[in-house]
Scaffold this motif. Structure first.
Motif, mmCIF file in Angstrom:
data_model
loop_
_atom_site.group_PDB
_atom_site.id
_atom_site.type_symbol
_atom_site.label_atom_id
_atom_site.label_comp_id
_atom_site.label_asym_id
_atom_site.label_seq_id
_atom_site.Cartn_x
_atom_site.Cartn_y
_atom_site.Cartn_z
ATOM 1 N N GLN A 26 0.822 -1.202 0.000
ATOM 2 C CA GLN A 26 0.000 0.000 0.000
ATOM 3 C C GLN A 26 0.859 1.256 0.000
ATOM 4 O O GLN A 26 0.553 2.223 -0.700
ATOM 5 C CB GLN A 26 -0.926 -0.008 1.222
ATOM 6 N N VAL A 27 1.942 1.247 0.762
ATOM 7 C CA VAL A 27 2.830 2.414 0.799
ATOM 8 C C VAL A 27 3.454 2.649 -0.573
ATOM 9 O O VAL A 27 3.437 3.768 -1.103
ATOM 10 C CB VAL A 27 3.929 2.217 1.872
ATOM 11 N N GLU A 29 2.384 1.538 -3.427
ATOM 12 C CA GLU A 29 1.321 1.865 -4.389
ATOM 13 C C GLU A 29 0.932 3.330 -4.285
ATOM 14 O O GLU A 29 0.655 3.990 -5.304
ATOM 15 C CB GLU A 29 0.110 0.972 -4.125
ATOM 16 N N THR A 30 0.918 3.866 -3.065
ATOM 17 C CA THR A 30 0.603 5.283 -2.880
ATOM 18 C C THR A 30 1.640 6.157 -3.572
ATOM 19 O O THR A 30 1.293 7.139 -4.243
ATOM 20 C CB THR A 30 0.545 5.621 -1.382
ATOM 21 N N TYR A 31 2.892 5.805 -3.422
ATOM 22 C CA TYR A 31 3.952 6.579 -4.093
ATOM 23 C C TYR A 31 3.832 6.468 -5.615
ATOM 24 O O TYR A 31 4.058 7.449 -6.338
ATOM 25 C CB TYR A 31 5.319 6.086 -3.639
ATOM 26 N N ARG A 33 1.117 6.070 -7.381
ATOM 27 C CA ARG A 33 -0.003 6.910 -7.820
ATOM 28 C C ARG A 33 0.371 8.384 -7.767
ATOM 29 O O ARG A 33 -0.059 9.176 -8.621
ATOM 30 C CB ARG A 33 -1.238 6.634 -6.947
ATOM 31 N N GLN A 34 1.149 8.771 -6.772
ATOM 32 C CA GLN A 34 1.616 10.161 -6.722
ATOM 33 C C GLN A 34 2.476 10.488 -7.934
ATOM 34 O O GLN A 34 2.335 11.555 -8.534
ATOM 35 C CB GLN A 34 2.407 10.395 -5.433
ATOM 36 N N ASP A 37 0.482 10.910 -11.065
ATOM 37 C CA ASP A 37 -0.331 12.127 -11.072
ATOM 38 C C ASP A 37 0.493 13.400 -11.241
ATOM 39 O O ASP A 37 -0.028 14.410 -11.723
ATOM 40 C CB ASP A 37 -1.141 12.237 -9.776
ATOM 41 N N GLU A 252 8.507 7.441 3.464
ATOM 42 C CA GLU A 252 8.094 6.458 4.460
ATOM 43 C C GLU A 252 8.860 5.154 4.255
ATOM 44 O O GLU A 252 8.916 4.626 3.147
ATOM 45 C CB GLU A 252 6.585 6.205 4.348
#
Length: 453
Positions: A26-27, A29-31, A33-34, A37, A252
């Motif tokens: 999840q961590v 994946e968040t990066y 997506r950032q 974008d 993170e």
């Protein structure tokens, strides 16, 4: 039925591991997506796609009527003219009539001269034109659609490349952090070794050379820690640059190295059919084939209709007599153009063959690249498994040598050598683990398996 306590413990451990892996995914994946974008180059690719879509919208509007206001004003003097002898023809008659009527009811008139060029003439109209038969519009729309699809594939191609770069950059950052931690732990052990040798020297049982050697070892570790700090900063700067963030933005840190234990490279299959490069080349072939069809239909007549609503008069006058409407149609049928269209058809046919050849070459190269990435993944997995064995052996060797040193069997130099071997084994295991994860990211990129949407 009572469940054994050991089974309960194993189940709890399994759930904890699964939860930790999901948190790690999840961590990252968040990066990702950032980055998708906000990456600057990706923003540029999005603008190119919008430009292509705008061109497609413009092509679709070619079917709609075109309404425009047109006005022409002209004034001329001189030039060709025609003489009308109206006075010469009517004045004798008017004179006779005046004599008969004993009045001047019929005045004399002058001869007239009429110029062909108008004076203070205007023509203002609203023209509505609409295409009725025009095959170029249909083919142009289809070509624009292929351009949009090619732009979309180019965008997705860079997105996949960016995902791979973000993953590898994140793994490199974590690897650099762990390497620094390994050096710091080695330094703590070296400090303990120096403390022990200093105590032995004070008790008259040690050697000054061992203290000197311990100080040299500490200085060596300080240099390696400084170098590791620099590598951590560089990895951090590059990762933040991919996400278009400030270079000092915190990252993170999540333990991901254990994911290398679950990789089964032998079960992965090579399949490049989802590669965006191949899809873009397919669209390019379709676009060139549309060009052929458009050139072949050049001798199909083009028919359009128009309607004019306006006013025209001299002297800038506007009245009911000056108002008019006009409807019409225009038919264009080419007869001969010097074989230029035939040459265009041949050029487009050659372009289709070139595009097909590029598709075959790209497919061959991508398959080769995917197979190479799988071989690299297999090699990385073997290296990681080997590094785990070496790490376990080095750890056991260090513990034995340290016990022997404490019992007076082994020398201090042997403890340094054992400690160095253990540190190198830790570094090798760290590098091998993250290289395996990076190799998996490359293999994922080569087979286009990451879900972009």
């Amino acid at each position: 039925m009572k469940i054994p306590q050991r089974l309960v413990s194993l189940l709890i451990l399994f759930l904890l591991i699964i939860g930790q892996v999901k948190a790690q995914d999840q961590v990252l994946e968040t990066y990702i997506r950032q980055g998708l974008d906000s990456n600057l180059l990706l923003v540029s690719k999005n603008l190119s796609l919008k430009r292509a879509m705008n061109g497609l919208d413009a092509a679709r509007t070619m079917y709609l009527p075109n309404i425009s206001f047109e006005m022409t004003y002209s004034h001329a003097d001189g030039g060709r003219s025609i003489d009308l002898p109206i006075g010469d023809m009517l004045n004798p008659v008017y004179t006779t009539l005046n004599q008969l009527t004993q009045s001047q009811a019929f005045p004399q008139i002058e001869n007239q001269q009429i110029n062909f060029l108008p004076q203070h003439y205007y023509d203002a109209k609203i023209r509505t034109a609409v295409p009725i038969i025009n095959t170029d519009i249909k083919h142009n729309k289809h070509i624009r659609e292929q351009v949009v699809k090619m732009s979309q594939q180019e965008l997705e191609q860079y997105q996949r490349e960016l995902v791979k770069d973000i993953k590898i950059a994140y793994f490199n950052y974590l690897s650099a952090l762990e390497a620094r931690g390994i050096y710091e732990n080695a330094k703590i052990l070296a400090q303990e070794g120096r403390r022990v040798n200093e105590k032995l020297l004070e008790a008259g049982k040690g050697l000054p050379a061992y203290v000197i050697r311990a100080n040299a070892e500490l200085a060596q570790h300080d240099a390696k820690i400084a170098e590791a700090d620099q590598q951590v900063k560089n990895a951090k700067y590059y990762f933040n640059a991919l996400l278009n963030r400030d270079a000092e933005s915190p990252i993170e840190q999540v333990e991901t190295k254990q994911q290398a234990n679950g990789i089964q490279a032998l079960g992965l299959e090579v399949d490049v059919k989802e590669r965006e490069e191949l899809k873009a080349l397919d669209y390019n072939i379709a676009m060139q084939e549309s060009m052929i069809q458009m050139n072949k239909q050049v001798f199909i007549p083009k028919l359009s209709a128009f309607l004019d609503l306006g006013s025209q008069a001299e002297g800038m006058k506007v009245s009911r007599q000056s108002q008019y409407y006009m409807i019409g149609a225009q038919l264009t049928f080419p007869i001969f153009n010097g074989n230029r269209n035939k040459l265009k058809i041949q050029e487009s046919q050659i372009a289709v063959e070139e595009a097909k050849n590029k598709l075959d070459m790209a497919k061959q190269q991508l398959e080769l690249s995917a197979k190479v990435s799988k071989n690299e993944l297999l090699a990385a997995q073997k290296n990681y498994e080997s590094s785990k064995v070496q790490l376990e052996a080095a750890g056991s060797y260090q513990r034995l040598i340290l016990r022997g040193f404490n019992e007076g069997v082994n020398s201090y130099l042997e403890t340094i050598d054992a400690r160095s071997q253990y540190t190198n084994a830790q570094l090798a295991n760290n590098i091998a683990a993250y290289k395996l994860l990076s190799a998996l990211a490359k293999f994922e990129r080569e087979n286009a398996t990451y879900p972009l949407k």
